[in-house]
Design an enzyme around this catalytic site. Structure first.
Site, PDB file in Angstrom:
ATOM      1  N   GLU A 242       0.847  -1.201   0.000  1.00  0.00           N
ATOM      2  CA  GLU A 242       0.000   0.000   0.000  1.00  0.00           C
ATOM      3  C   GLU A 242       0.876   1.242   0.000  1.00  0.00           C
ATOM      4  O   GLU A 242       2.050   1.161   0.353  1.00  0.00           O
ATOM      5  CB  GLU A 242      -0.940   0.007   1.202  1.00  0.00           C
ATOM      6  CG  GLU A 242      -0.237   0.089   2.529  1.00  0.00           C
ATOM      7  CD  GLU A 242      -1.152  -0.306   3.703  1.00  0.00           C
ATOM      8  OE1 GLU A 242      -2.177  -0.954   3.485  1.00  0.00           O
ATOM      9  OE2 GLU A 242      -0.790   0.056   4.824  1.00  0.00           O
TER      10      GLU A 242
ATOM     11  N   CYS B 279      19.567  45.160 -19.190  1.00  0.00           N
ATOM     12  CA  CYS B 279      19.407  43.766 -19.616  1.00  0.00           C
ATOM     13  C   CYS B 279      20.763  43.070 -19.679  1.00  0.00           C
ATOM     14  O   CYS B 279      21.689  43.588 -20.305  1.00  0.00           O
ATOM     15  CB  CYS B 279      18.734  43.738 -20.986  1.00  0.00           C
ATOM     16  SG  CYS B 279      18.699  42.105 -21.723  1.00  0.00           S
TER      17      CYS B 279
ATOM     18  N   CYS C 204      12.957  43.708 -20.097  1.00  0.00           N
ATOM     19  CA  CYS C 204      13.993  44.329 -20.912  1.00  0.00           C
ATOM     20  C   CYS C 204      13.268  45.126 -21.989  1.00  0.00           C
ATOM     21  O   CYS C 204      12.335  44.634 -22.613  1.00  0.00           O
ATOM     22  CB  CYS C 204      14.857  43.239 -21.543  1.00  0.00           C
ATOM     23  SG  CYS C 204      15.736  43.781 -23.011  1.00  0.00           S
TER      24      CYS C 204
ATOM     25  N   ASP D  86       1.753  10.221   3.995  1.00  0.00           N
ATOM     26  CA  ASP D  86       2.552  11.145   4.780  1.00  0.00           C
ATOM     27  C   ASP D  86       1.597  11.959   5.646  1.00  0.00           C
ATOM     28  O   ASP D  86       1.140  13.020   5.269  1.00  0.00           O
ATOM     29  CB  ASP D  86       3.320  12.052   3.811  1.00  0.00           C
ATOM     30  CG  ASP D  86       4.657  12.451   4.370  1.00  0.00           C
ATOM     31  OD1 ASP D  86       4.982  12.007   5.479  1.00  0.00           O
ATOM     32  OD2 ASP D  86       5.361  13.206   3.695  1.00  0.00           O
TER      33      ASP D  86
ATOM     34  N   LYS E 280      10.982   3.780   0.268  1.00  0.00           N
ATOM     35  CA  LYS E 280      10.785   5.217   0.086  1.00  0.00           C
ATOM     36  C   LYS E 280      11.052   5.665  -1.351  1.00  0.00           C
ATOM     37  O   LYS E 280      11.863   5.070  -2.059  1.00  0.00           O
ATOM     38  CB  LYS E 280      11.716   5.997   1.039  1.00  0.00           C
ATOM     39  CG  LYS E 280      11.514   5.675   2.505  1.00  0.00           C
ATOM     40  CD  LYS E 280      10.232   6.241   3.078  1.00  0.00           C
ATOM     41  CE  LYS E 280      10.345   7.634   3.610  1.00  0.00           C
ATOM     42  NZ  LYS E 280      11.136   7.885   4.794  1.00  0.00           N
TER      43      LYS E 280
ATOM     44  N   LYS F 125       2.592   4.602   1.243  1.00  0.00           N
ATOM     45  CA  LYS F 125       2.926   5.086   2.574  1.00  0.00           C
ATOM     46  C   LYS F 125       2.484   6.535   2.655  1.00  0.00           C
ATOM     47  O   LYS F 125       3.095   7.425   2.075  1.00  0.00           O
ATOM     48  CB  LYS F 125       4.418   4.963   2.838  1.00  0.00           C
ATOM     49  CG  LYS F 125       4.781   5.437   4.232  1.00  0.00           C
ATOM     50  CD  LYS F 125       6.208   5.072   4.602  1.00  0.00           C
ATOM     51  CE  LYS F 125       6.503   5.480   6.027  1.00  0.00           C
ATOM     52  NZ  LYS F 125       6.520   6.939   6.191  1.00  0.00           N
TER      53      LYS F 125
ATOM     54  N   CYS G  60      21.325  42.375 -23.721  1.00  0.00           N
ATOM     55  CA  CYS G  60      21.501  43.431 -24.727  1.00  0.00           C
ATOM     56  C   CYS G  60      21.844  44.792 -24.138  1.00  0.00           C
ATOM     57  O   CYS G  60      22.127  45.732 -24.878  1.00  0.00           O
ATOM     58  CB  CYS G  60      20.250  43.541 -25.596  1.00  0.00           C
ATOM     59  SG  CYS G  60      18.857  44.290 -24.724  1.00  0.00           S
TER      60      CYS G  60
ATOM     61  N   TYR H  43      -4.470   0.984   8.584  1.00  0.00           N
ATOM     62  CA  TYR H  43      -3.553   0.044   7.951  1.00  0.00           C
ATOM     63  C   TYR H  43      -3.190  -1.167   8.801  1.00  0.00           C
ATOM     64  O   TYR H  43      -2.482  -2.036   8.345  1.00  0.00           O
ATOM     65  CB  TYR H  43      -2.295   0.751   7.451  1.00  0.00           C
ATOM     66  CG  TYR H  43      -1.533   1.531   8.509  1.00  0.00           C
ATOM     67  CD1 TYR H  43      -0.866   0.878   9.538  1.00  0.00           C
ATOM     68  CD2 TYR H  43      -1.489   2.910   8.459  1.00  0.00           C
ATOM     69  CE1 TYR H  43      -0.178   1.591  10.504  1.00  0.00           C
ATOM     70  CE2 TYR H  43      -0.784   3.640   9.421  1.00  0.00           C
ATOM     71  CZ  TYR H  43      -0.139   2.971  10.452  1.00  0.00           C
ATOM     72  OH  TYR H  43       0.548   3.665  11.395  1.00  0.00           O
TER      73      TYR H  43
ATOM     74  N   CYS I  16      17.002  42.705 -28.770  1.00  0.00           N
ATOM     75  CA  CYS I  16      17.621  41.871 -27.743  1.00  0.00           C
ATOM     76  C   CYS I  16      17.701  40.433 -28.249  1.00  0.00           C
ATOM     77  O   CYS I  16      16.691  39.818 -28.575  1.00  0.00           O
ATOM     78  CB  CYS I  16      16.806  41.943 -26.457  1.00  0.00           C
ATOM     79  SG  CYS I  16      17.455  40.881 -25.153  1.00  0.00           S
TER      80      CYS I  16
HETATM   81  O1  D41 Z   1       0.808   4.785   5.382  1.00  0.00           O
HETATM   82  C1  D41 Z   1       1.536   4.749   6.362  1.00  0.00           C
HETATM   83  N1  D41 Z   1       2.137   5.841   6.791  1.00  0.00           N
HETATM   84  C2  D41 Z   1       1.773   3.468   7.097  1.00  0.00           C
HETATM   85  C3  D41 Z   1       2.440   3.499   8.312  1.00  0.00           C
HETATM   86  C4  D41 Z   1       1.347   2.236   6.588  1.00  0.00           C
HETATM   87  N2  D41 Z   1       0.686   2.170   5.409  1.00  0.00           N
HETATM   88  N3  D41 Z   1       1.582   1.097   7.268  1.00  0.00           N
HETATM   89  C5  D41 Z   1       2.227   1.106   8.452  1.00  0.00           C
HETATM   90  N4  D41 Z   1       2.429  -0.055   9.102  1.00  0.00           N
HETATM   91  C6  D41 Z   1       3.062  -0.075  10.255  1.00  0.00           C
HETATM   92  C7  D41 Z   1       3.261  -1.388  10.934  1.00  0.00           C
HETATM   93  C8  D41 Z   1       3.832  -2.386   9.981  1.00  0.00           C
HETATM   94  C9  D41 Z   1       4.214  -1.245  12.093  1.00  0.00           C
HETATM   95  C10 D41 Z   1       1.938  -1.867  11.418  1.00  0.00           C
HETATM   96  C11 D41 Z   1       2.679   2.328   9.017  1.00  0.00           C
HETATM   97  C12 D41 Z   1       3.327   2.242  10.273  1.00  0.00           C
HETATM   98  N5  D41 Z   1       3.506   1.043  10.862  1.00  0.00           N
HETATM   99  C13 D41 Z   1       3.824   3.401  10.999  1.00  0.00           C
HETATM  100  N6  D41 Z   1       3.419   4.648  10.889  1.00  0.00           N
HETATM  101  C14 D41 Z   1       4.119   5.400  11.739  1.00  0.00           C
HETATM  102  C15 D41 Z   1       4.982   4.635  12.395  1.00  0.00           C
HETATM  103  C16 D41 Z   1       4.797   3.367  11.935  1.00  0.00           C
END
Ligand code: D41
Length: 679
Positions: A120, A415, A433, A124, A321, A122, A418, A232, A439
């Site tokens: 899935e 400029c 300019c 922010d 990441k 991640k 020119c 999640y 120019c």
């Molecule tokens: O979307 C996320 N930021 C996300 C964070 C995610 N999709 N899964 C996560 N799964 C975990 C575990 C595996 C430890 C259950 C997490 C995080 N942890 C997490 N978010 C912040 C610290 C850890």
């Protein structure tokens, strides 16, 4: 103590001091000063030193804490099960190492190739825990340091996506779920726009907005923030059973009314993970929320249990990441570039830095006001941002790192290309300019525009060739393009026989054009594609436009007094009329026609003004635009009270938000298709 040890000790202390400062800016003030990538580097350096000198580790070192400590204003909550953190990998190689360790520990051997992972994005945002007892929400908590979080029940209760009562039946008597609270990008932009107008604090990014909003003391303030959540994982469970696979657990949570990420997927083995990372990475910018990578979790819960965890992170999950979109670098110089219309734009020359997946060595500073507002100076350490395909920009200066004696940058009086005076009209953001086509920079830029795809569309006549041709004096005006001969072209750098042949053909082919392309190609100030097309269909021929008074010009939809004046100004210039005539003499031609208003029946969309934003799936934006125009409608670039409809595709950005603010009707793609009907 040895000398070297003494040096390391000092470095360790300096790092701790700096990290504490940034922790405070980030967690308490919600106002970070440096990019995450830079913070991570400081932490990594400190960890490495502490692992070389374990005797120097102290309990108050920032490395000895997993998350941020709860702020005292909230009650604290002990997590029944610790909220673990996630290990990171930054490359395919590191991911392969992770997978290899999983396979070895599970003793899967060959079968590891088919190991099922739940993948899935991640998100922010801010990690939270929600506890349901007998189906009712009883508690919301931040992650805190993983053991102890803050009680934010009153705040999470205001998030509409958090059910106060679970749907359906069969939920465990006590069910704790974990998820990420986030602010969708478009709502973040709209929120900041509003906050700015009201003179309130704006947030640096959606993540700070989410974290900051959750920690409001007054839940009414949280309620006013447009937050969302995806869950999640599951924490503490008592009095009930859950399925045996992670993905099935999430399906179950979804049935009970908790939101899970629609992009989550089951993938197979390392190849499946890499493929998923790639797929989501490509769509990163069009997703409606900010993400900084993807997460893979071994899908089988029994396998998860047998893998266990190390210190604070599970062995069965990892975050993969994406390259950071913000990095620190230094400014080597600040230069001023001259554009087609003479606009003088400041550009920062940077110490090359890898950001957003590419090496960046220039960043725009937009205009002189922006340069002064950010107060960027030569030698400064700055945050550069490159997201998606947009031009890299300098976000902010890290003022603490400014060198002594750095001087503010001033707009040049003349400029740089020119030497003509540079002027800035009252109330204009842009300095220009005054050299006009004397120019070389303006000449080269207007030629690039003239040959570009939506103008005369001369393929193969790129920026480098044009610069050579202008610098050597072979081309002065657009008409000179049509006087080039084969020998001249072949003599240019990097031109072979084949490319010469192709370019000559492309030039010849471009002579047959349309009035709207030709008008657009001339590069009259403020006459973009939409205006050129409106002018062409209103007048039907060039002479009419060239001879029209300002009063006659404002009759054209999309043309106001300022644009009308710019058009008059262009055709009042003898030199321009001369160039147009020479172009025609050299064979550039287009069909003329009776003005649209005289012959056409009003279309279904006559009198309606549209703004298109985001990506449509059934057609390109250009196609959508043509359809609207065929039906008598008008397409403009920015939303105002006069706009009738804003059509938004995927990732609409701020235009939809603006439409909503102004009360302009918004259409999604399917509404729009209904409106225009079949072709
Ligand atoms: O979307 C996320 N930021 C996300 C964070 C995610 N999709 N899964 C996560 N799964 C975990 C575990 C595996 C430890 C259950 C997490 C995080 N942890 C997490 N978010 C912040 C610290 C850890």
């Amino acid at each position: 103590m040895s000398d070297t040890r003494q040096v390391f000790r000092q470095r360790i202390e300096a790092l701790r001091e700096e990290i504490r400062h940034h922790n405070h800016r980030y967690h308490v003030l919600d106002d970070p000063e440096i990019p995450d990538a830079e913070y991570d580097r400081l932490m990594r350096e400190l960890r490495a030193l502490e692992s070389d000198y374990p005797e120097l580790v102290t309990a108050d070192s920032p490395t000895q804490r997993v998350g941020d400590a709860p702020v005292s204003a909230f009650g604290t909550v002990e997590h029944r099960l610790p909220m673990l953190s996630l290990g990171n990998v930054f490359s395919e190689e590191e991911l392969r190492d992770f997978h290899r360790r999983v396979v070895e520990r599970l003793e899967l051997a060959e079968a590891g190739e088919h190991l099922a992972y739940a993948a899935e994005p991640k998100l922010d945002g801010a990690a939270v825990s929600l506890t349901y007892v007998d189906g009712s929400l009883v508690r919301g908590a931040t992650r805190g340091d993983g053991t102890t979080g803050e009680d934010i029940t009153h705040n999470v209760r205001t998030i509409e996506a958090v059910p106060l009562k679970l749907l359906g039946r069969g939920h465990p008597a006590t069910l704790e779920v974990r998820g990420e609270v986030f602010m969708p990008k478009d709502r973040f932009e709209a929120y900041n726009e509003h906050a700015k107008a009201a003179g309130e604090k704006i947030f640096k990014n959606p993540r700070n907005a989410a974290a900051g909003s959750l920690r409001q003391l007054d839940p009414k303030l949280t309620a006013a923030r447009p937050l969302d959540i995806y869950v999640y994982s599951v924490g503490f469970v008592e009095g009930g059973e859950l399925p045996a696979q992670h993905s099935e657990v999430l399906d179950r949570l979804q049935e009970w009314g908790l939101k899970t990420c629609p992009e989550r997927a089951a993938v197979e083995g390392i190849e499946g993970c890499l493929d998923y990372h790639d797929r989501i990475g490509r769509r990163r910018d069009s997703l409606p929320y900010e993400i900084d990578g993807v997460v893979y979790k071994v899908n089988d819960l029994e396998m998860q249990r047998s893998l266990g965890f190390v210190s604070w992170a599970p062995r069965w999950a990892v975050a993969h990441k994406f390259p950071a979109q913000e990095e620190l670098t230094t400014v080597r110089g600040i230069e001023f570039q001259v554009g087609r219309t003479g606009a003088v734009t400041p550009v920062a020359r940077l110490e090359p830095v890898f950001v957003g997946g590419v090496t960046v060595s220039n960043a725009t500073l937009h205009n002189i006001d922006e340069l002064h507002r950010k107060d960027v100076r030569v030698g400064d350490t700055v945050i550069v941002r490159r997201a998606g395909d947009v031009i890299p920009e300098v976000v902010a200066v890290v003022e603490k790192r400014r060198l002594k004696g750095a001087k503010p940058v001033r707009l040049p009086k003349t400029c740089p290309v020119c030497g003509s005076p540079v002027v800035r009209e009252e109330g204009e953001a842009v300095a220009r300019c005054t050299g006009g086509l004397h120019c070389a920079a303006q000449r080269a830029e207007s030629l690039k525009h003239f040959v570009s795809r939506k103008a005369m569309d001369i393929e193969g006549l790129g920026a480098e060739l044009i610069e050579q041709l202008v610098a050597s004096g072979q081309i002065e005006t657009p008409a000179d393009v049509y006087a080039l001969d084969r020998e001249q072209v072949a003599a240019l750098e990097r031109m072979g026989e084949k490319s010469t042949e192709n370019l000559m053909k492309a030039i010849e082919a471009s002579k047959e054009t349309t009035l709207q392309r030709f008008l657009y190609a001339l590069g009259v100030r403020l006459v973009g594609e939409a205006t050129a097309s409106a002018l062409a269909s209103h007048f039907g021929n060039l002479d009419g436009i060239a001879a029209a008074s300002e009063e006659a010009l404002v009759e054209v939809p999309d043309v106001g007094p300022v644009v009308a004046a710019a058009i008059r100004h262009f055709f009042a210039e003898k030199h321009n009329v001369e160039v147009v005539r020479t172009l025609q003499e050299r064979g550039v031609h287009w069909p003329t026609f009776e003005p649209a208003t005289a012959k056409e029946e009003p279309g279904a969309l006559t009198g309606k003004t549209f703004v298109l934003t985001g990506t449509l799936s059934a057609m390109t934006r250009d196609e959508a635009k043509s359809r609207i125009q065929e039906l008598g409608g008008k397409v403009t670039g920015s939303v105002s009270k006069k706009t009738d409809f804003v059509v938004h595709g995927d990732r609409p950005g701020s235009k939809r938000a603006k439409a909503e603010k102004l009360g302009v009707e918004t259409l999604n793609e399917s509404d729009f298709l209904d409106l225009i009907g079949p072709e």
